[in-house]
Design an enzyme around this catalytic site. Structure first.
Site, mmCIF file in Angstrom:
data_model
loop_
_atom_site.group_PDB
_atom_site.id
_atom_site.type_symbol
_atom_site.label_atom_id
_atom_site.label_comp_id
_atom_site.label_asym_id
_atom_site.label_seq_id
_atom_site.Cartn_x
_atom_site.Cartn_y
_atom_site.Cartn_z
ATOM 1 N N CYS A 1 -1.394 -2.650 15.087
ATOM 2 C CA CYS A 1 -1.114 -2.357 13.681
ATOM 3 C C CYS A 1 -1.568 -3.495 12.778
ATOM 4 C CB CYS A 1 0.388 -2.124 13.513
ATOM 5 S SG CYS A 1 0.873 -1.838 11.801
ATOM 6 N N CYS B 1 -3.723 2.712 7.595
ATOM 7 C CA CYS B 1 -2.645 1.936 8.210
ATOM 8 C C CYS B 1 -2.699 0.439 7.924
ATOM 9 C CB CYS B 1 -2.635 2.139 9.726
ATOM 10 S SG CYS B 1 -2.143 3.776 10.194
ATOM 11 N N SER C 1 8.679 5.669 16.445
ATOM 12 C CA SER C 1 7.377 5.312 17.009
ATOM 13 C C SER C 1 7.579 5.013 18.475
ATOM 14 C CB SER C 1 6.822 4.084 16.281
ATOM 15 O OG SER C 1 6.639 4.401 14.930
ATOM 16 N N LEU C 2 7.103 5.912 19.306
ATOM 17 C CA LEU C 2 7.370 5.786 20.738
ATOM 18 C C LEU C 2 6.202 5.105 21.454
ATOM 19 C CD1 LEU C 2 9.496 6.429 22.864
ATOM 20 C CD2 LEU C 2 8.397 8.638 23.214
ATOM 21 N N HIS C 3 5.078 5.765 21.454
ATOM 22 C CA HIS C 3 3.796 5.202 21.902
ATOM 23 C C HIS C 3 3.678 4.834 23.378
ATOM 24 C CE1 HIS C 3 3.421 5.186 17.662
ATOM 25 N NE2 HIS C 3 3.563 3.909 17.411
ATOM 26 N N CYS D 1 3.676 -5.088 16.282
ATOM 27 C CA CYS D 1 2.952 -4.084 17.077
ATOM 28 C C CYS D 1 1.475 -4.474 17.154
ATOM 29 C CB CYS D 1 3.109 -2.693 16.465
ATOM 30 S SG CYS D 1 4.807 -2.123 16.464
ATOM 31 N N GLY E 1 5.583 -2.128 6.901
ATOM 32 C CA GLY E 1 6.961 -2.600 7.043
ATOM 33 C C GLY E 1 7.810 -1.751 7.959
ATOM 34 N N CYS F 1 3.319 8.356 1.201
ATOM 35 C CA CYS F 1 3.714 7.421 2.248
ATOM 36 C C CYS F 1 3.941 6.078 1.577
ATOM 37 C CB CYS F 1 2.591 7.354 3.284
ATOM 38 S SG CYS F 1 2.844 6.094 4.543
ATOM 39 N N SER G 1 10.522 6.348 9.242
ATOM 40 C CA SER G 1 9.955 6.071 10.560
ATOM 41 C C SER G 1 10.327 4.669 11.014
ATOM 42 C CB SER G 1 8.427 6.205 10.481
ATOM 43 O OG SER G 1 7.831 5.830 11.699
ATOM 44 N N CYS H 1 5.195 -7.326 7.790
ATOM 45 C CA CYS H 1 6.115 -6.797 8.799
ATOM 46 C C CYS H 1 6.241 -7.840 9.903
ATOM 47 C CB CYS H 1 5.534 -5.499 9.372
ATOM 48 S SG CYS H 1 6.601 -4.702 10.592
ATOM 49 N N ASN I 1 -5.984 4.554 14.766
ATOM 50 C CA ASN I 1 -6.950 4.101 13.757
ATOM 51 C C ASN I 1 -7.362 2.712 14.174
ATOM 52 O OD1 ASN I 1 -7.122 6.099 11.630
ATOM 53 N ND2 ASN I 1 -4.950 5.664 11.301
ATOM 54 N N GLU J 1 0.810 -1.216 0.000
ATOM 55 C CA GLU J 1 0.000 0.000 0.000
ATOM 56 C C GLU J 1 0.840 1.261 0.000
ATOM 57 O OE1 GLU J 1 -2.914 0.697 3.076
ATOM 58 O OE2 GLU J 1 -3.169 -1.460 3.193
HETATM 59 N N1 SAH Z 1 7.566 0.376 11.079
HETATM 60 C C1 SAH Z 1 7.682 1.788 11.109
HETATM 61 C C2 SAH Z 1 6.879 2.526 10.068
HETATM 62 C C3 SAH Z 1 5.495 2.070 9.752
HETATM 63 S S1 SAH Z 1 4.147 2.487 10.773
HETATM 64 C C4 SAH Z 1 7.372 2.311 12.486
HETATM 65 O O1 SAH Z 1 6.984 1.524 13.334
HETATM 66 O O2 SAH Z 1 7.568 3.487 12.728
HETATM 67 C C5 SAH Z 1 3.951 4.229 10.783
HETATM 68 C C6 SAH Z 1 3.341 4.731 12.060
HETATM 69 O O3 SAH Z 1 1.947 4.388 12.164
HETATM 70 C C7 SAH Z 1 4.002 4.155 13.300
HETATM 71 O O4 SAH Z 1 4.172 5.144 14.261
HETATM 72 C C8 SAH Z 1 2.989 3.128 13.746
HETATM 73 O O5 SAH Z 1 3.165 2.784 15.083
HETATM 74 C C9 SAH Z 1 1.694 3.833 13.442
HETATM 75 N N2 SAH Z 1 0.518 2.975 13.357
HETATM 76 C C10 SAH Z 1 0.432 1.698 12.933
HETATM 77 N N3 SAH Z 1 -0.828 1.244 13.029
HETATM 78 C C11 SAH Z 1 -1.553 2.251 13.536
HETATM 79 C C12 SAH Z 1 -2.919 2.397 13.857
HETATM 80 N N4 SAH Z 1 -3.789 1.411 13.693
HETATM 81 N N5 SAH Z 1 -3.320 3.599 14.332
HETATM 82 C C13 SAH Z 1 -2.460 4.617 14.495
HETATM 83 N N6 SAH Z 1 -1.161 4.543 14.198
HETATM 84 C C14 SAH Z 1 -0.708 3.365 13.739
#
Ligand code: SAH
Length: 341
Positions: free
Chosen positions: A117, A331, A212-214, A114, A157, A103, A189, A110, A288, A90
């Site tokens: 995701c 996403c 990506s910290l979260h 996570c 990925g 993007c 990222s 992947c 999302n 995508e």
């Molecule tokens: N693997 C890389 C890049 C891809 S994801 C990374 O982890 O950074 C890009 C961003 O979208 C990341 O911050 C990821 O955590 C976030 N992301 C993935 N799924 C999501 C979702 N369902 N809602 C919000 N953010 C999401």
């Protein structure tokens, strides 16, 4: 057969020389490719013999759009592209005031796992080649008829899990005869593969880095991102500090906000403390929702409050603008919905 879009100019030169041709021919081929030519017969300044030799060894690979969702409100387009082996990936084309942005995906699937995701649900299918990452841009430019000036490697990925191909991809898009996109217009990222963060800072000090910290404690972050077990916060954050100090560039910290998991006032306090004194920017992304993940999203109001708390503590923060809100499948969900593999 070699996909010529996989080759940096340097590698193209090696190929051309290995085929018994003068080195300067590589630049000619390179230029044609990034002018959008996919047929050697159209490369009119190449000798016929060379075109013939090339066509026996190489081709110019593309990606094929098999589904396109177009937003009616803001020009966002989401693409599902098919690769040569039938895998799908995508990409999202977005219009901003500063220009067009895309993007792109760096892997088919992947393996980072996570929990919130969609892209990681079926694991890693395979790495994308440099040309497959790049072709997403060229295909979107062809479809929209517009030039793309900004790239974010934030699709499906983990780019730092495919670092060699990412490097060649960056070199090709950045090359003046390639797509000629400035290093500062590219953002990569990562979920936080610490050893690669350091290499990246050395290899591409001008490319933007997003992390990506979260999560603000290991417990919270590990519950969302298994990678945190391998590279916990006490390893990740110092690596980020070193990166900002060495490169003088700020890091964007992505903070996907999940209701009841990482959205409390205490989280905001811990986050401010963690990033204090670092060149940073926090980008808050309300989750999302992905089916069956068990995670819930937060209101934009709560995200804005959280951002304000960070700002009050001296940390710059914004809530990500929502583009393409009328087309769902955010996403990784487009691929998940359509991929039958
Ligand atoms: N693997 C890389 C890049 C891809 S994801 C990374 O982890 O950074 C890009 C961003 O979208 C990341 O911050 C990821 O955590 C976030 N992301 C993935 N799924 C999501 C979702 N369902 N809602 C919000 N953010 C999401």
């Amino acid at each position: 057969m070699i996909n010529l879009r996989d080759l940096t100019l340097e590698k193209m030169e090696q190929l051309v020389v290995s085929l018994g041709q003068p080195k300067f021919r590589a630049k000619q081929v390179f230029e044609w490719i990034y002018k959008g030519k996919t047929d050697f017969r159209e490369m009119t300044n190449l000798p016929e013999v060379f075109r013939h030799i090339l066509s026996e060894r190489a081709y110019i690979g593309t990606v094929k759009p098999i589904a396109i969702q177009k937003s009616k409100t803001d020009g966002t387009r989401k693409y599902l592209f098919e690769l040569e082996d039938g895998n799908t990936i995508e990409s999202v084309f977005m219009k901003y005031k500063f220009g067009n942005s895309i993007c792109v995906s760096s892997q088919a699937g992947c393996r980072m796992g996570c929990r919130f995701c969609a892209s990681t649900r079926n694991g890693l299918e395979r790495q994308l080649s440099p040309g497959e990452i790049l072709s997403q841009i060229m295909a979107a430019e062809k479809d929209t008829g517009e030039k793309i000036g900004h790239i974010v490697v934030m699709g499906t990925g983990e780019p730092f899990d495919n670092y060699d191909n990412l490097k060649d991809f960056i070199k090709i898009v950045n090359h003046p005869k390639g797509l000629n996109i400035g290093m500062r217009n590219i953002t990569v990222s990562t979920c936080g593969l610490v050893p690669v963060i350091e290499k990246f800072g050395e290899d591409f000090p001008q490319v933007n880095l997003a992390i990506s910290l979260h999560g603000t404690t290991n417990e919270i972050r590990s519950s969302m991102m298994p990678v945190n077990n391998k590279y916990p916060l006490e390893t990740l954050i110092p690596a980020c500090r070193r990166y900002t100090e060495k490169t003088g560039r700020r890091i964007t910290f992505e903070y996907t906000m999940v209701s009841g998991v990482n959205d409390s006032d205490d989280d905001a306090k811990r986050l401010s403390k963690m990033l204090k004194g670092m060149l940073s920017h926090v980008n808050i992304i309300p989750l999302n929702k992905v089916k069956e993940s068990g995670f819930d999203t937060v209101s934009r109001k709560r995200a804005a409050e959280f951002a304000e708390m960070l700002t009050a503590h001296g940390i710059t923060a914004t809530v990500r603008r929502e583009l393409g809100a009328d087309i769902d499948a955010a996403c990784g969900q487009l691929r998940l919905g359509q991929n039958t593999k």
